[in-house]
Design an enzyme around this catalytic site. Structure first.
Site, PDB file in Angstrom:
ATOM      1  N   HIS A 304       0.853  -1.190   0.000  1.00 10.20           N
ATOM      2  CA  HIS A 304       0.000   0.000   0.000  1.00 10.20           C
ATOM      3  C   HIS A 304       0.883   1.233   0.000  1.00 10.20           C
ATOM      4  CE1 HIS A 304      -3.069   2.912   1.284  1.00 10.20           C
ATOM      5  NE2 HIS A 304      -3.950   2.023   0.911  1.00 10.20           N
ATOM      6  N   ASP A 362      -7.855  -4.163  -0.385  1.00 11.60           N
ATOM      7  CA  ASP A 362      -8.444  -4.352  -1.714  1.00 11.60           C
ATOM      8  C   ASP A 362      -8.423  -5.820  -2.134  1.00 11.60           C
ATOM      9  OD1 ASP A 362      -8.921  -1.557  -2.228  1.00 11.60           O
ATOM     10  OD2 ASP A 362      -6.763  -1.341  -2.454  1.00 11.60           O
TER      11      ASP A 362
END
Length: 427
Positions: A304, A362
């Site tokens: 991320h 995600d």
């Protein structure tokens, strides 16, 4: 609060003192407002604090995400999404009575103006649901004229209730329109997540209450995506709002920014990647490609930009993902077996562990939504649904703070001034 000063020395100028502000959490911030005739250069605004906020805090190095000071793990596991909405909007968790009143106000606003359904007929059936949502949300200001005075706190509150309440209805309408089924009205006896599942998958000829485990999973997904500090879409909402634009237009701007695959479209991209890999037997080939710097292939859903440690939202989402796969009996289906094997490798492979390329929110949310039966084209729509409360909270805070209109500067590298040349004299 300013507790010290930094000194900036520029060529042929006297030193300039810049106040240093200390936040309650996070890194000290240098105030550059006093600079004249010189600007800072910060592409992507990654080192710029664009506002002061009391809503959300992220420590990417430690893997911390707080809503109004509360850890995301505690909220996702112990609170309902509408409690989190109240927290983001008001700064404190609701009492029992406040929770009941808040839930009631959201419930009575879930229906949309009947003429809105006619807007959908102007879109092609194969239009992306985000394209439809973008247009419909932007059009809400044409239907709800009584909440457009942004300087009126009651108008802002009314707009907040309407947006939070109507987004699931609009999202479900986007889906129903795309598959040619009739729109399903919300039901007041269902909670927020149950109502969304009802409107997504219900049909007029059968009444079936949504699965409680799937509804709880969706509720957690909403909470985990409710806000994430000053990301691209939130900054877009604030920038649009700084012009005095109405809240429906500002949220529509946020939806447009969220649509990008580098932002809200990441979980859809992750599922597309799993489909490209296709089989557990192909994983090693794709892992090798991911490690090859000369290969453009990248594993989506790992690592991320903000979190240099494990994404705190992924911890909750991983558990939820496995619960959903078990509930729907999908753990043995090829796509989900592939995902779980990829997860195992990423958590054990030295290459990924050293670089802290852990599965992020995600990765798990895409798998979970797919297992629930939601198509990948709807993933970003659901992200927008969940993020609406964060956007409206940030927008409301900005208006209350009388923020100045946003006006970034630039490093100009184009031509210097030159004179116009008539057409017949141009070589």
């Amino acid at each position: 609060m300013s507790h010290d000063k930094a000194q900036l020395t520029l060529p042929n100028q006297s030193p300039v003192e810049l106040p240093i502000y200390q936040p309650t959490l996070g890194t000290d911030v240098i105030d550059i407002n006093t600079l004249h005739n010189v600007f800072t250069y910060d592409p992507g605004f990654t080192a710029t604090a664009s506002c002061e906020s009391k809503i959300t805090f992220i420590d990417g190095e430690k893997g911390i995400l707080l809503y109004r000071g509360y850890p995301i793990e505690q909220l996702a596991e112990q609170a309902e999404f509408l409690e989190v909405c109240y927290l983001l909007l008001h700064g404190e968790l609701p009492t029992h009575m406040q929770k009941e009143q808040f839930n009631h106000r959201i419930t009575i606003h879930t229906m949309v103006h009947e003429q809105i359904s006619k807007l959908f007929q102007g879109f092609r059936r194969d239009a992306h649901p985000m394209a439809i949502m973008l247009g419909v949300v932007g059009a809400l200001s044409a239907f709800y004229h009584d909440s457009l005075d942004i300087q009126n706190p009651q108008h802002r509150e009314r707009a907040a209730f309407r947006l939070i309440a109507k987004m699931p209805t609009i999202a479900a309408m986007c889906y129903k329109y795309s598959i040619g089924q009739p729109f399903i009205y919300p039901q007041n006896d269902l909670n927020y997540a149950e109502n969304f599942l009802h409107m997504m998958f219900g049909v007029p000829c059968a009444q079936e209450k949504p699965n409680a485990i799937l509804a709880r999973a969706l509720d957690r997904i909403f909470t985990l995506h409710a806000d994430h500090e000053q990301n691209a879409s939130t900054s877009t909402v604030r920038l649009a709002g700084s012009t005095g634009a109405n809240p429906f237009a500002c949220i529509s701007a946020g939806i447009a920014a969220l649509w990008g695959p580098a932002h809200g479209g990441a979980n859809e991209a992750c599922l597309n990647m799993l489909r490209e890999i296709g089989s557990v037997s192909h994983i090693n080939d794709y892992i090798k490609r991911a490690k090859d710097k000369n290969d453009p292939f990248r594993l989506m859903g790992f690592g991320h930009r903000v979190y240099k440690n494990y994404d705190p939202r992924a911890k909750v989402m991983r558990q939820t993902c496995h619960e959903v796969l078990k509930e729907v009996g999908a753990a043995d289906e090829p796509l989900f077996k592939l995902a779980l094997e990829l997860e195992r490798i990423a958590l054990e492979d030295e290459y990924f562990v050293e670089r802290k390329l852990y599965p992020n929110v995600d990765f798990y949310s895409g798998i979970t939504l797919s297992a629930i039966g939601i198509p990948s084209t709807m993933f970003t729509v659901i992200f927008a649904l969940a993020r609406t409360v964060g956007w409206i909270s940030q927008w409301n805070e900005m208006i209350a703070d009388n923020a100045r209109i946003g006006r970034p500067r630039q490093l100009y590298t184009g031509p210097t001034q030159r004179d116009f040349v008539p057409l017949d004299q141009r070589g």
